[in-house]
Design a protein around this motif. Structure first.
Motif, mmCIF file in Angstrom:
data_model
loop_
_atom_site.group_PDB
_atom_site.id
_atom_site.type_symbol
_atom_site.label_atom_id
_atom_site.label_comp_id
_atom_site.label_asym_id
_atom_site.label_seq_id
_atom_site.Cartn_x
_atom_site.Cartn_y
_atom_site.Cartn_z
ATOM 1 N N ASN A 134 0.819 -1.218 0.000
ATOM 2 C CA ASN A 134 0.000 0.000 0.000
ATOM 3 C C ASN A 134 0.851 1.266 0.000
ATOM 4 O O ASN A 134 0.330 2.360 0.199
ATOM 5 C CB ASN A 134 -0.972 0.000 1.186
ATOM 6 C CG ASN A 134 -0.260 -0.183 2.516
ATOM 7 O OD1 ASN A 134 0.922 0.141 2.655
ATOM 8 N ND2 ASN A 134 -0.973 -0.696 3.500
ATOM 9 N N HIS A 135 2.175 1.089 -0.184
ATOM 10 C CA HIS A 135 3.095 2.210 -0.372
ATOM 11 C C HIS A 135 3.172 3.123 0.855
ATOM 12 O O HIS A 135 3.257 4.348 0.728
ATOM 13 C CB HIS A 135 2.726 3.012 -1.627
ATOM 14 C CG HIS A 135 2.654 2.179 -2.861
ATOM 15 N ND1 HIS A 135 3.784 1.794 -3.559
ATOM 16 C CD2 HIS A 135 1.597 1.613 -3.502
ATOM 17 C CE1 HIS A 135 3.421 1.042 -4.595
ATOM 18 N NE2 HIS A 135 2.107 0.911 -4.575
ATOM 19 N N GLY A 136 3.167 2.517 2.025
ATOM 20 C CA GLY A 136 3.318 3.320 3.232
ATOM 21 C C GLY A 136 3.078 2.514 4.488
ATOM 22 O O GLY A 136 2.841 1.302 4.446
ATOM 23 N N ALA A 149 0.513 1.958 7.043
ATOM 24 C CA ALA A 149 -0.908 2.223 7.231
ATOM 25 C C ALA A 149 -1.232 2.519 8.687
ATOM 26 O O ALA A 149 -1.969 3.462 9.000
ATOM 27 C CB ALA A 149 -1.730 1.034 6.735
ATOM 28 N N MET A 162 4.632 7.606 4.390
ATOM 29 C CA MET A 162 4.332 7.086 3.054
ATOM 30 C C MET A 162 5.621 6.967 2.252
ATOM 31 O O MET A 162 6.538 7.777 2.406
ATOM 32 C CB MET A 162 3.334 8.002 2.336
ATOM 33 C CG MET A 162 1.944 7.994 2.963
ATOM 34 S SD MET A 162 0.749 9.060 2.115
ATOM 35 C CE MET A 162 1.285 10.667 2.695
ATOM 36 N N GLU A 215 -2.135 -5.246 -4.205
ATOM 37 C CA GLU A 215 -2.130 -3.848 -3.772
ATOM 38 C C GLU A 215 -3.436 -3.558 -3.034
ATOM 39 O O GLU A 215 -4.524 -3.945 -3.478
ATOM 40 C CB GLU A 215 -1.977 -2.912 -4.974
ATOM 41 C CG GLU A 215 -0.655 -3.081 -5.697
ATOM 42 C CD GLU A 215 0.052 -1.757 -5.951
ATOM 43 O OE1 GLU A 215 -0.394 -0.717 -5.419
ATOM 44 O OE2 GLU A 215 1.062 -1.776 -6.679
ATOM 45 N N ASP A 217 -5.618 -0.519 -0.337
ATOM 46 C CA ASP A 217 -5.793 0.902 -0.069
ATOM 47 C C ASP A 217 -5.089 1.282 1.227
ATOM 48 O O ASP A 217 -5.357 0.692 2.283
ATOM 49 C CB ASP A 217 -7.286 1.216 0.031
ATOM 50 C CG ASP A 217 -7.576 2.712 -0.038
ATOM 51 O OD1 ASP A 217 -6.772 3.498 0.499
ATOM 52 O OD2 ASP A 217 -8.610 3.094 -0.619
ATOM 53 N N LEU A 218 -4.196 2.265 1.158
ATOM 54 C CA LEU A 218 -3.417 2.674 2.327
ATOM 55 C C LEU A 218 -4.300 3.199 3.459
ATOM 56 O O LEU A 218 -3.985 3.008 4.637
ATOM 57 C CB LEU A 218 -2.403 3.754 1.921
ATOM 58 C CG LEU A 218 -1.548 4.360 3.043
ATOM 59 C CD1 LEU A 218 -0.629 3.307 3.651
ATOM 60 C CD2 LEU A 218 -0.743 5.538 2.522
#
Length: 636
Positions: free
Chosen positions: A511-513, A515, A532, A591, A593-594
């Protein structure tokens, strides 16, 4: 004259460990079943030579007293990962068996510190064997030696002292005898256990000594089941009988003592609702009429509503972490009292409780006998059933949100919960996932839920999957759920898993970070700062530019795992079936949702907020923090 055997200290160590056994309930098992390690100059010619010699002798079928006794060796890729794997192994074996970890001096040793703290915090036994400087101090300073001008006796291994339940340094060969005896004592003590550290100076490892043969005789270490002291039991019974709205909090002690059947029977007979901690989840099956789910900061709304009005809280095998008590806010009744059943007096005494220092299984059996015929009011029993039924509707909603364009991680958990069998194992430790799992996961057995939340250590999951699979075998599907933050910290044990021919499933949520910390940062007025994975922006000078172009799926493949990409929850379900049917370690990459959505919260966690700030977001968060703190109280 006492018969002796001339061996090096390291050879004696290996031979001794290979002859130790544990016993509980009449079941005898080998106590130390193997050793993880990475060799460096501090141990390659000592412990490494001893392990090699033992394996060669075993393979050659050599007879006589010269045989060391084989201790299987497993090559890890990171010392911290090795400790995590060993700890997860012991937890999966309900602390009846352990593994050891050997490292070289210096950085190899200190890489184990985080793992040692995790083991001790979780009350899980693990044997650590870090190498040390020369005891004779002739090569001084040796490569990687820490020098302290105030004392020549300090080494990096002294950092293990406060995080080990037993620590010793072997400066002479004969010191190994009392040291190992005490090490085994702590490893098999159900109350006073955790990391056991024996530092091994590299010259002493290779030093020869005439060892008494009796030292190597097979020895059985009995894991006790302390029974309740009669007067303590009667005091506890008096409090329980006076309760109108009692609530049980089941912790890891119920699982480790294998008291699930006793807990279910006790709950059925009395009607007392049962909430659980992370370590205790599955001790009572989620669909039992008395089960109300996780309690505390990340607990279910059902358990937390009951906790707020409970007049007697019966803690069984729980250490009452900050999350369990929601920072001393969730048990809110003015007259709330505690009855604590725990094998460790330190935990039994918490919150001014009426103490029962005993094994969870034995205590539950005694309580069931003494409370025969006693039940809570039927209306209270029904209230708990109705509350849990309402919460299960929330679980179903979280599991099947249909969130777009990216799925919520709760949908991944829902798919796994529905696809995995009762004897399969889900593993997690850090980030937002443990919170979602505690309040949503429907555990039907104690083995199914393996979430490490006492230390909540990022990087635990992948090496833990290795340890759990080694402990339980091929009849159990082992699934490690990792976020991209955790994955980047400790992915290299995938190579160990592959090299050992072990099959696990790794679910990698990207989620690129961060969370969890991102959401916490936002709720505490810090606007998700630094949480993030973004490129540094030339315009702002901060890390708020484009996403960092990392390919974690390609990285996982580079370690030797098969990788399946999942573009939707439906494809995730299909790929999970493929991974389960495979005999190779498989990574399912998806993938998510962050920013959620996550399950609805029903309790608080105390994280201090800046008392002064020029940021309106922080000012608002501080006002909210002050209001929430008014519910905190000491439990006396």
């Amino acid at each position: 004259m006492t018969s002796t055997l001339r061996l090096t200290t390291a050879q004696a160590l290996v031979k001794f460990l290979a002859n130790q056994y544990s016993e509980r309930d009449g079941v005898h098992e080998r106590l130390v079943t193997g050793i993880f390690g990475i060799f460096g100059h501090g141990n390659v010619a000592g412990v490494g030579q001893a392990l090699l010699q033992a394996q060669v002798q075993s393979q050659e079928g050599a007879g006589g007293d010269e045989v060391l006794g084989e201790l299987p060796y497993y090559l890890a890729r990171n010392e911290q990962g090795a400790v995590h794997a060993a700890t997860a192994y012991s937890r999966a074996r309900n602390r009846r068996q352990v593994m050891a970890v050997t490292t070289s001096i210096g950085p190899g040793a200190t890489n184990m510190v985080t793992g040692a703290a995790l083991a001790t915090t979780n009350r899980i036994p693990v044997l650590l064997l870090p190498s040390d400087q020369f005891a004779n101090r002739v090569p001084d300073p040796v490569l990687q030696q820490l020098e302290d001008p105030g004392s020549l006796d300090i080494t990096v291994n002294d950092v293990f002292r406060p995080i080990s339940r037993f620590f010793d340094r072997i400066n002479r060969p004969e010191q190994l005898i009392p040291s190992l005896m005490n090490a085994m004592r702590v490893l098999t003590d159900p109350a006073d256990t955790g990391a056991v550290t024996i530092a091994l100076p590299q010259d002493v490892q290779a030093e020869a000594f005439d060892w008494p043969l009796a030292f190597f005789a097979p020895r059985v270490w009995h894991i006790g089941r302390p029974v309740p002291e009669p007067a303590a039991l009667q005091r506890a019974l008096a409090v329980i009988r006076s309760a109108r709205r009692p609530l049980i909090v089941a912790g890891g002690g119920v699982v480790y003592s294998e008291a699930g059947a006793e807990l279910r029977a006790f709950a059925s007979a009395t009607g007392i609702p049962v909430a659980d901690t992370h370590a205790g989840k599955g001790a009572i099956n989620w669909d039992h009429p008395s089960a109300v789910g996780g309690v505390g900061s990340t607990g279910s709304a059902a358990a937390n509503a009951l906790a707020r009005e409970a007049d007697v809280v019966i803690g069984i095998g729980t250490r009452y972490s900050d999350f369990t008590t929601a920072s001393h806010t969730i048990f809110a009744a003015d007259d709330v009292r505690f009855v604590n059943v725990n094998v460790l007096g330190f935990d039994a005494a918490k919150h001014g409780a009426t103490m029962v220092v005993a094994d969870a299984r034995e205590a539950l059996r005694a309580l069931s006998r003494e409370l025969a015929g006693w039940q809570v009011d039927p209306s209270y029993r029904q209230e708990a059933i109705d509350a849990d039924a309402a919460w299960q509707q929330v679980v179903d909603e979280c599991y099947h949100r249909g969130h777009t364009p990216l799925p919520a991680q709760t949908e991944v958990f829902g798919a796994l919960n529905e696809l995995m069998g009762p004897e399969d194992v889900v593993i997690n430790a850090a980030g937002s996932m443990p919170g979602d799992l505690q309040c949503l996961w429907r555990a039907t057995t104690p083995v199914q839920y393996h979430v490490e939340y006492a230390f909540s250590c990022m990087g635990y999951e992948i090496p833990a999957a290795l340890g759990v699979k080694m402990a339980l075998g091929d009849d159990h599907e082992v699934v490690a759920i990792v976020g991209d933050g955790t994955y980047q910290m400790l992915p290299m044990e995938i190579a160990t898993i592959v090299s050992e021919g072990i099959k696990v499933i790794i679910v990698l949520l990207q989620n690129h970070g961060f969370a969890s910390i991102g959401a916490l940062s936002q709720s505490r007025g810090s606007q998700r700062f630094g949480t993030m994975y973004r490129m540094r922006s030339a315009a702002t000078g901060r890390l708020d530019g484009d996403m960092v172009p990392v390919d974690l799926a390609a990285n996982a493949a580079s370690w030797g795992a098969d990788v399946l990409h999942c573009e939707s929850i439906e494809q995730f379900r299909e790929n999970y079936a493929r991974a389960a049917a495979s005999d190779r370690t498989t990574v399912l990459h998806i993938e998510t949702d962050l920013v959620g959505p996550n399950p609805p919260g029903s309790a608080w966690w105390d994280v201090p907020v800046s008392q002064v700030s020029t940021l309106p977001s922080t000012q608002q968060a501080y006002a909210e923090h002050l209001a929430a703190r008014t519910a905190q109280r000491p439990y006396l």
